[in-house]
Design a protein around this motif. Structure first.
Motif, short mmCIF file in Angstrom:
data_model
loop_
_atom_site.label_atom_id
_atom_site.label_comp_id
_atom_site.label_asym_id
_atom_site.label_seq_id
_atom_site.Cartn_x
_atom_site.Cartn_y
_atom_site.Cartn_z
N VAL A 45 45.22 42.60 40.56
CA VAL A 45 44.11 41.94 40.52
C VAL A 45 43.17 42.43 39.26
O VAL A 45 43.41 43.79 39.14
CB VAL A 45 43.19 41.69 41.75
CG1 VAL A 45 43.92 40.54 42.76
CG2 VAL A 45 42.92 42.84 42.27
N ARG A 46 42.54 41.91 38.74
CA ARG A 46 41.60 42.42 37.67
C ARG A 46 40.19 42.30 38.26
O ARG A 46 39.61 41.40 38.63
CB ARG A 46 41.58 41.61 36.51
CG ARG A 46 41.06 42.36 35.27
CD ARG A 46 39.53 42.50 35.20
NE ARG A 46 39.25 41.03 34.56
CZ ARG A 46 37.86 40.88 34.50
NH1 ARG A 46 37.13 41.69 34.99
NH2 ARG A 46 37.45 39.63 34.11
N SER A 47 39.72 43.40 38.68
CA SER A 47 38.56 43.59 39.48
C SER A 47 37.37 43.33 38.52
O SER A 47 37.53 43.55 37.36
CB SER A 47 38.44 44.85 40.07
OG SER A 47 39.41 44.99 41.25
N PRO A 48 36.29 43.06 38.97
CA PRO A 48 35.03 42.77 38.41
C PRO A 48 34.52 43.90 37.62
O PRO A 48 34.88 45.13 38.11
CB PRO A 48 33.85 42.26 39.32
CG PRO A 48 34.67 42.72 40.49
CD PRO A 48 35.96 42.62 40.59
N TYR A 49 34.12 43.90 36.63
CA TYR A 49 33.58 45.07 35.82
C TYR A 49 32.71 46.15 36.82
O TYR A 49 32.70 47.21 36.37
CB TYR A 49 33.04 44.77 34.71
CG TYR A 49 33.85 44.05 33.57
CD1 TYR A 49 34.95 44.78 33.21
CD2 TYR A 49 33.61 42.73 33.01
CE1 TYR A 49 35.94 44.37 32.33
CE2 TYR A 49 34.57 42.24 32.22
CZ TYR A 49 35.54 42.98 31.85
OH TYR A 49 36.64 42.47 30.94
N SER A 50 32.16 45.34 37.72
CA SER A 50 31.06 46.37 38.58
C SER A 50 31.98 47.36 39.25
O SER A 50 31.59 48.48 39.73
CB SER A 50 30.19 45.73 39.45
OG SER A 50 31.02 44.78 40.55
N MET A 51 33.42 47.22 39.46
CA MET A 51 34.22 48.15 40.19
C MET A 51 35.11 48.83 39.27
O MET A 51 35.74 49.71 39.80
CB MET A 51 34.93 47.05 40.97
CG MET A 51 34.16 46.48 42.20
SD MET A 51 35.09 45.32 43.13
CE MET A 51 36.31 46.64 43.97
N THR A 52 35.25 48.74 37.96
CA THR A 52 36.06 49.12 37.25
C THR A 52 35.49 50.43 36.41
O THR A 52 35.98 50.79 35.25
CB THR A 52 36.94 48.19 36.31
OG1 THR A 52 35.87 47.39 35.63
CG2 THR A 52 37.63 47.31 37.15
N ALA A 53 34.27 51.11 36.78
CA ALA A 53 33.64 51.93 36.14
C ALA A 53 34.75 53.28 36.21
O ALA A 53 34.58 54.01 34.92
CB ALA A 53 32.47 52.39 36.51
N GLU A 54 35.45 53.46 37.10
CA GLU A 54 36.19 54.47 37.08
C GLU A 54 37.54 54.22 36.34
O GLU A 54 38.32 53.41 36.36
CB GLU A 54 36.44 54.95 38.56
CG GLU A 54 36.96 56.39 38.76
CD GLU A 54 37.15 56.61 40.18
OE1 GLU A 54 36.79 55.93 41.04
OE2 GLU A 54 37.88 57.69 40.51
N ARG A 55 37.95 55.49 35.61
CA ARG A 55 39.27 55.28 34.98
C ARG A 55 40.06 55.59 35.91
O ARG A 55 40.15 56.14 36.80
CB ARG A 55 39.22 56.60 33.92
CG ARG A 55 38.26 56.10 32.68
CD ARG A 55 38.78 57.24 31.41
NE ARG A 55 37.88 56.85 30.42
CZ ARG A 55 36.67 57.47 30.09
NH1 ARG A 55 36.37 58.51 30.88
NH2 ARG A 55 36.11 56.87 29.08
#
Lengths: 503, 363
Positions: A468-478
């Motif tokens: 899934v492509r999580s929302p941007y609030s969750m993808t801050a971590e590389r």
């Protein structure tokens, strides 16, 4: 092995002298040698007519040499910069280096009074014969930018730097190819990409010994960790956003002059199924379409093998309502299900191959003729069953959903072993084939990093951007599996804040 | 070395591939229904197979043969078939009453070990001959080869028939504390009619109950959400005027095993959420809270019917409700012999609670 030694790179020190060099180059008719006298200076200008830009040569080099040299007799080769308004001027005594430069479109200026020395002035016409722009037609996306990389590496690096505005974006240049002398650039973001990754990539590319680098794809294959696998181990893309995203995630990109594709490594299996569009759409939709793509891959690989297995070995499994249609459509087919499937699969592969080789307009017609006429005729003639036609056509369609062409080719290919396994062993054959495929994928590495990560080895935290492509609030971590030097792309706390009320 | 190993693997694959028995679907004779009869000291086997004409339209065809033994029937059927007979798509096996009375273990034992046959297979008993019944369905239905299996499924899902299939049959057959039962069909004119539930003791047919009682069996066997039951609630002589059609919305039985003095008592609490589908018009009289009265009457009548049903089972010394299994689950050292010795005299007390949930629009 003596005949192979011909192809081996011979690193003997150059014993060439300047007159010998000119003699060697004069064999070619486009090599131009102009000698003239300005004031008290006798000078010679050498260049390849086919490589230099005549406008630059006349307006910026010859013109200044003729006019200004007489006024300023003190000018030597070393300070030619004072009269020639071109930024790249080098002075060299090494004939081999001069040879290389002159073959890259430099103009050589030498003074009689300074023998054994020459100034090299860049006058190459880098865009001549190349595309000016590239609409990303092979990796098309409906929304998002449509500018892609072109064959000119200078343009590509420019495009990259326009989006990554930080001094940490580092380009490392190399020269590959004993004949083509192709400029290859490794791009990475210092402080994000792991130094180990950069070192591995640099080492692999430096170790390449090849004659002509036609395309990045050749580099891709040579530096691949496993050359026997049908799967691409490096992502190749013509999209800028994809390359930028990879760099920001801590991957390394390789550009090669003359290729509109950048290769990105280390890559994971899941990278090949993400489309830039996933990031343009709301995350729910993006995730949904990504899942559809994974389903498409599975369907594409398994549909016709399952058809074979069920119809040949496992008739017990057919639902009672499907029994009628299947048996009826099979009743006139003279072949066993395997041959029937192979016949149709190969027909589709032929269509696809023919479509790719023909001019676009003809290919469209061919698609229609092939798809509708041949398919219908095959069924009418009783060579294949209607249901199989649907299955095979859907499987072919599903394999097109993969955004990266190289991966969709692999999927095209991987179907055939599955078909053979299903034909020999039925359902258990398919199970074996799936196990074999998973084992193979699990063993693959890209630049030394596991290919199936985060699935194997399991990295649950990094699932945020795979299936899934999580929302941007969750993808801050590389993603941690590339071992980036810095952990966050942006401030996670800031990204999570809700700003519903304007203060 | 690597190459040799690969070649060996490939060769092995090819050779092993030859071991698999392939049965392409268009080169076998799929039988979907099977009938077994016993007549004049001969076993008669009937197979119904579909032939597919014009796409999904199917036509059921029959193959019949007779033999002095059961096991010989399928090989003998093969002698009449152009393609090898495969039983992997069997959906129904119908036993003639005479055959069922002699015991159906021979067939069910072989089915239990047959890996081709799914456990969703339905079994059934025909009042007369199974062949005759299959014949009727083959003739009356135009395109549906699975008339009887669909009939059973439909009745299980929305009407009074308790759930049965090969799996449940075998479970109840092998379980020490219960006896199996199967749907029971009869020939009515030119049609086949589901008549109720056929009861078995040790794989032998011993009798049957009608569809009304099969509703009671259904709600006593476990939580259900369907079935209809007609009840008498008044004493007005005219036919149909005093009956209420109750539709089960949700019903759940709870069993309690207790000791009362020196006797064992089995309390059966049944809670039914019901909808009253049809009722006589006199119930609609305004003001009177008649449904509470109807509810009481219903509960009483249901309890009576259940008591009668249990008595019937006890008389026949069969246990289709699995009471033995229930008692075994709540007693230490349960002994089959002694339990069933006492079983005919067991005190079974049904207690029914009916909640009328709704009575349709316009109450």
């Amino acid at each position: 092995m003596s005949f192979l030694s011909f192809f081996k790179k011979k690193k003997r020190p150059s014993q060439l002298t300047m007159p010998q060099l000119w003699e060697k180059l004069r064999r070619s008719s486009d090599f131009v040698e102009v000698s003239f006298v300005v004031g008290r200076k006798e000078l010679s200008v050498y260049y390849f007519d086919s490589l230099v830009d005549p406008k630059v040569l006349q307006e910026n080099i010859l013109c200044h040499l003729q006019n200004d040299l007489s006024r300023r007799p003190d000018v030597q080769l070393e300070n030619l910069q004072q009269i020639v308004p071109i930024q790249r001027i080098e002075v060299s005594e090494d004939a081999a280096a001069i040879e290389e430069k002159v073959l890259k479109g430099f103009v050589v200026v030498s003074f009689r009074e300074q023998p054994g020395k020459a100034a090299l002035i860049s006058a190459a016409n880098e865009n001549l014969g190349l595309r000016e722009n590239n609409d990303t037609e092979n990796e098309f996306s409906v929304v998002g930018p449509k500018v892609g990389f072109v064959e000119n590496i200078g343009t590509n690096l420019h495009l990259l730097r326009r989006q990554i505005v930080t001094p940490n974006l580092v380009f490392r240049e190399m020269m590959i190819g004993s004949v083509s002398k192709t400029k290859v650039v490794i791009a990475y973001i210092d402080g994000v990409a792991n130094p180990e990754t950069i070192r591995t990539m640099t080492q692999r590319i430096e170790a390449i010994d090849f004659d002509v680098v036609f395309d990045n794809a050749i580099i891709d294959q040579i530096i691949a960790d496993n050359s026997k696998t049908p799967f691409p181990l490096f992502l190749s893309t013509e999209r800028i956003d994809r390359a930028v995203y990879a760099l920001v995630s801590g991957q390394v990109a390789v550009f090669c002059d003359g290729s509109p594709y950048a290769i990105i490594g280390p890559s994971t299996f899941f990278d090949f199924f993400t489309s830039p569009e996933d990031y343009s759409l709301p995350w729910v939709l993006g995730s949904f379409f990504r899942l559809i793509r994974f389903f498409g891959v599975m369907f594409s690989i398994l549909a016709s093998p399952v058809y074979i297995a069920v119809l040949t070995y496992h008739y017990e499994m057919i639902p009672e309502d499907l029994l009628g249609p299947i048996i009826y459509s099979r009743s006139n087919v003279p072949f066993p299900p395997v041959l029937e499937v192979l016949f149709l699969e190969i027909t589709i592969e032929l269509l696809r191959e023919a479509g790719a080789r023909l001019p676009t307009k003809v290919a469209q017609t061919l698609g229609i003729v092939g798809g509708i006429v041949i398919g219908q005729a095959t069924v009418d003639a009783g060579l294949a069953s209607t249901i199989l036609l649907i299955v095979v056509a859907l499987a072919a369609l599903a394999s097109f959903t993969t955004p990266i062409f190289k991966m969709s080719n692999s999927i095209r290919f991987i179907r055939f072993p599955f078909i053979l396994f299903a034909a020999c062993w039925g359902g258990i054959g398919i199970a074996f084939a799936v196990c074999g495929l998973l084992i193979h994928l699990g063993r693959l590495q890209s630049l030394g990093y596991p290919y199936l990560v985060p699935f194997y080895p399991l990295r649950v935290r990094n699932f945020r951007d795979t299936f899934v492509r999580s929302p941007y609030s969750m993808t801050a971590e590389r993603p941690t599996f590339f071992r980036p030097q810095s952990r966050f792309r942006y401030d996670p706390e800031n990204a999570k804040q809700k700003r519903d009320i304007d203060e | 070395m690597g190459m040799k190993r690969w070649l060996a693997c490939l060769l092995g694959l090819l050779l092993l591939g030859g071991c698999a028995k392939s049965r392409p679907i268009d080169q076998i004779q799929i039988i979907q229904q099977m009938g077994y009869d016993f007549k004049d000291d001969q076993y008669i086997g009937t197979a119904v197979y579909p032939t597919f004409k014009q796409g999904p339209m199917t036509k059921p065809n029959m193959l019949t043969t007779s033999s002095p033994t059961v096991y010989d029937l399928i090989p003998r059927l093969s002698a009449k078939s152009a393609l090898p007979i495969e039983e992997g798509q069997l959906r129904l096996i119908l036993f003639g009453k005479q055959f069922a009375e002699r015991g159906i273990e021979q067939i069910t034992h072989s089915l239990a070990r047959n890996n081709k046959v799914g456990s969703h297979l339905f079994l059934g008993v025909a009042e007369g001959s199974a062949k005759e019944l299959l014949d009727i369905t083959a003739k009356t239905t135009l395109s549906d080869t699975l008339y009887l299996p669909n009939l059973i499924k439909q009745n299980e899902q929305s009407m009074n028939l308790p759930k049965t299939n090969l799996h449940l049959f075998l479970y109840r057959y092998f379980s020490p504390g219960s006896d199996p039962f199967l749907p029971y069909f009869e020939k009515k004119g030119g049609f086949v009619k589901l008549e109720g539930v056929a009861l078995f003791r040790d794989g032998r047919y011993v009798g049957h109950v009608d569809l009304r009682d099969s509703f009671l069996m259904k709600i006593l066997l476990g939580e259900t959400k369907n079935g209809v039951y007609q009840l008498k609630v008044g004493e007005r002589g005219k036919q149909g005027e005093d009956r209420v059609m109750l539709q089960n919305l949700w019903a759940k039985p709870t069993y309690k095993w207790r000791r009362d003095g020196d006797r064992h008592v089995l309390d059966v609490f049944v809670h039914i959420h019901a909808s009253v589908r049809d009722y006589p018009s006199w119930l609609d009289e305004p003001g009177a809270n008649l449904f509470t009265d109807v509810k009481k009457k219903m509960e009483k009548e249901l309890e009576q019917d259940m008591r009668r049903l249990f008595h019937y089972f006890q008389e026949k010394r069969i246990d289709p409700m699995g009471i033995g299994d229930f008692v075994r689950s709540v007693t230490r050292r349960w002994d089959r012999e002694s339990f069933y010795r006492e079983y005919p005299d067991l005190d079974i007390r049904p207690h029914v609670t009916v909640d009328i949930i709704h009575t349709g629009i316009g109450e």
